[in-house]
Design a protein around this motif. Sequence first.
Motif, PDB file in Angstrom:
ATOM      1  N   LEU A   1     -33.182   7.458  81.900  1.00 30.93           N
ATOM      2  CA  LEU A   1     -33.930   6.202  81.959  1.00 30.93           C
ATOM      3  C   LEU A   1     -35.313   6.352  81.331  1.00 30.93           C
ATOM      4  N   LEU A   2     -36.036   7.394  81.724  1.00 31.23           N
ATOM      5  CA  LEU A   2     -37.398   7.574  81.218  1.00 31.23           C
ATOM      6  C   LEU A   2     -37.407   7.882  79.724  1.00 31.23           C
ATOM      7  N   ALA A   3     -36.473   8.706  79.273  1.00 35.34           N
ATOM      8  CA  ALA A   3     -36.438   9.035  77.845  1.00 35.34           C
ATOM      9  C   ALA A   3     -36.104   7.804  77.017  1.00 35.34           C
ATOM     10  N   ALA A   4     -35.163   6.995  77.488  1.00 36.35           N
ATOM     11  CA  ALA A   4     -34.847   5.763  76.763  1.00 36.35           C
ATOM     12  C   ALA A   4     -36.015   4.795  76.771  1.00 36.35           C
ATOM     13  N   GLY A   5     -36.776   4.765  77.872  1.00 35.67           N
ATOM     14  CA  GLY A   5     -37.945   3.905  77.908  1.00 35.67           C
ATOM     15  C   GLY A   5     -39.065   4.384  77.014  1.00 35.67           C
ATOM     16  N   VAL A   6     -39.200   5.700  76.859  1.00 31.07           N
ATOM     17  CA  VAL A   6     -40.249   6.239  75.999  1.00 31.07           C
ATOM     18  C   VAL A   6     -39.906   6.039  74.523  1.00 31.07           C
ATOM     19  N   PHE A   7     -38.678   6.404  74.139  1.00 26.15           N
ATOM     20  CA  PHE A   7     -38.291   6.359  72.733  1.00 26.15           C
ATOM     21  C   PHE A   7     -37.579   5.064  72.354  1.00 26.15           C
ATOM     22  N   ARG A   8     -37.244   4.221  73.338  1.00 24.70           N
ATOM     23  CA  ARG A   8     -36.680   2.892  73.117  1.00 24.70           C
ATOM     24  C   ARG A   8     -35.348   2.956  72.388  1.00 24.70           C
ATOM     25  N   VAL A   9     -34.536   3.916  72.762  1.00 22.52           N
ATOM     26  CA  VAL A   9     -33.190   4.022  72.206  1.00 22.52           C
ATOM     27  C   VAL A   9     -32.334   4.762  73.224  1.00 22.52           C
ATOM     28  N   THR A  10     -31.077   4.342  73.362  1.00 27.09           N
ATOM     29  CA  THR A  10     -30.196   4.939  74.360  1.00 27.09           C
ATOM     30  C   THR A  10     -29.892   6.393  74.043  1.00 27.09           C
TER      31      THR A  10
ATOM     32  N   LEU B   1     -39.438  19.477  85.735  1.00 28.90           N
ATOM     33  CA  LEU B   1     -40.463  19.513  84.691  1.00 28.90           C
ATOM     34  C   LEU B   1     -40.211  18.440  83.637  1.00 28.90           C
ATOM     35  N   SER B   2     -38.953  18.247  83.274  1.00 34.02           N
ATOM     36  CA  SER B   2     -38.624  17.219  82.283  1.00 34.02           C
ATOM     37  C   SER B   2     -38.964  15.828  82.795  1.00 34.02           C
ATOM     38  N   LEU B   3     -38.663  15.567  84.067  1.00 34.64           N
ATOM     39  CA  LEU B   3     -38.986  14.271  84.653  1.00 34.64           C
ATOM     40  C   LEU B   3     -40.494  14.038  84.671  1.00 34.64           C
ATOM     41  N   ALA B   4     -41.251  15.066  85.026  1.00 31.92           N
ATOM     42  CA  ALA B   4     -42.706  14.920  85.047  1.00 31.92           C
ATOM     43  C   ALA B   4     -43.254  14.637  83.646  1.00 31.92           C
ATOM     44  N   ALA B   5     -42.738  15.357  82.641  1.00 34.55           N
ATOM     45  CA  ALA B   5     -43.208  15.138  81.272  1.00 34.55           C
ATOM     46  C   ALA B   5     -42.836  13.744  80.768  1.00 34.55           C
ATOM     47  N   LEU B   6     -41.608  13.297  81.052  1.00 36.20           N
ATOM     48  CA  LEU B   6     -41.187  11.972  80.600  1.00 36.20           C
ATOM     49  C   LEU B   6     -41.959  10.868  81.310  1.00 36.20           C
ATOM     50  N   LEU B   7     -42.231  11.054  82.599  1.00 34.24           N
ATOM     51  CA  LEU B   7     -42.998  10.045  83.325  1.00 34.24           C
ATOM     52  C   LEU B   7     -44.418   9.939  82.775  1.00 34.24           C
ATOM     53  N   CYS B   8     -45.036  11.078  82.461  1.00 30.06           N
ATOM     54  CA  CYS B   8     -46.368  11.044  81.855  1.00 30.06           C
ATOM     55  C   CYS B   8     -46.334  10.369  80.486  1.00 30.06           C
ATOM     56  N   ALA B   9     -45.311  10.659  79.693  1.00 35.08           N
ATOM     57  CA  ALA B   9     -45.195  10.018  78.384  1.00 35.08           C
ATOM     58  C   ALA B   9     -44.967   8.521  78.510  1.00 35.08           C
ATOM     59  N   PHE B  10     -44.256   8.105  79.551  1.00 34.85           N
ATOM     60  CA  PHE B  10     -44.002   6.673  79.751  1.00 34.85           C
ATOM     61  C   PHE B  10     -45.273   5.949  80.182  1.00 34.85           C
TER      62      PHE B  10
END
Length: 243
Positions: free
Chosen positions: A144-153, A223-232
């Motif tokens: 979810l977070l990665a798709a929200g950051v990069f705007r692609v599934t 760690l990945s979730l924390a990084a993606l949440l910060c990027a979002f």
Amino acid sequence: MTGVPSTPLTVVAALLVSAAVAVLSARRGGALHHVVLAAWPDLLPLPPAALAAGLLGALSYGHEFRYPVLQHALGAAPRRLGLLAAKLLVTAVLALLLGVAVIVVDLEALRLVYGGPLIPVPVNWPGLCTAWAGLLVGCGWAGLLAAGVFRVTAAGVAAVLSVPVLVAPLVERVLTGAPARAATGLPARLREFVWARRPQETDHWLEGAVRVLAQPVAAALALSLAALLCAFLFPRLRRGAGG
């Protein structure tokens, strides 16, 4: 959830693939019971249920940015925390329901193919349940977070796959070094600090959670979730600071 056919198709595919993998894993023999039920052999980086949870999380944002009208409207608007919280909640509930459904379907498939009594409940079942739930919810949130950051599934699915393939080996190398040895006894100290007068049942769940977080895949996922949440959240914080 209900407006597109992707959700039911993904759930059905995850159930069918998990049942097939569980049957094949049991036929080979030598695998632990919980590994067979989770349909997670050594050949797969993640079980089918975790991949499906990540895909469902990625689709929650991927579908919004897929269509030009929605992409134009949402691209100019600030990222709303309320919408993110709602998507995280729905994704977590769906991932947990999918995890329960996969275990039930795999168990029934094994009984149908091989027969015999039910698989006995392991002694460390609180830790196994915590690990299973955390894996599915974490993969769903990562997609979810990665798709929200990069705007692609596809970015959401790639983020989920990168956790066991790329991030987990790096975390395992760090955990096996000298800093990891200095943290010996951390679970016991955490239990004493958080649960000074803890019930016995809560102690089992806490111990299971701490043991799960000590695993490389769990640490890599956190760690990945924390990084993606910060990027979002970074664009929103930057706009707030600029205003």
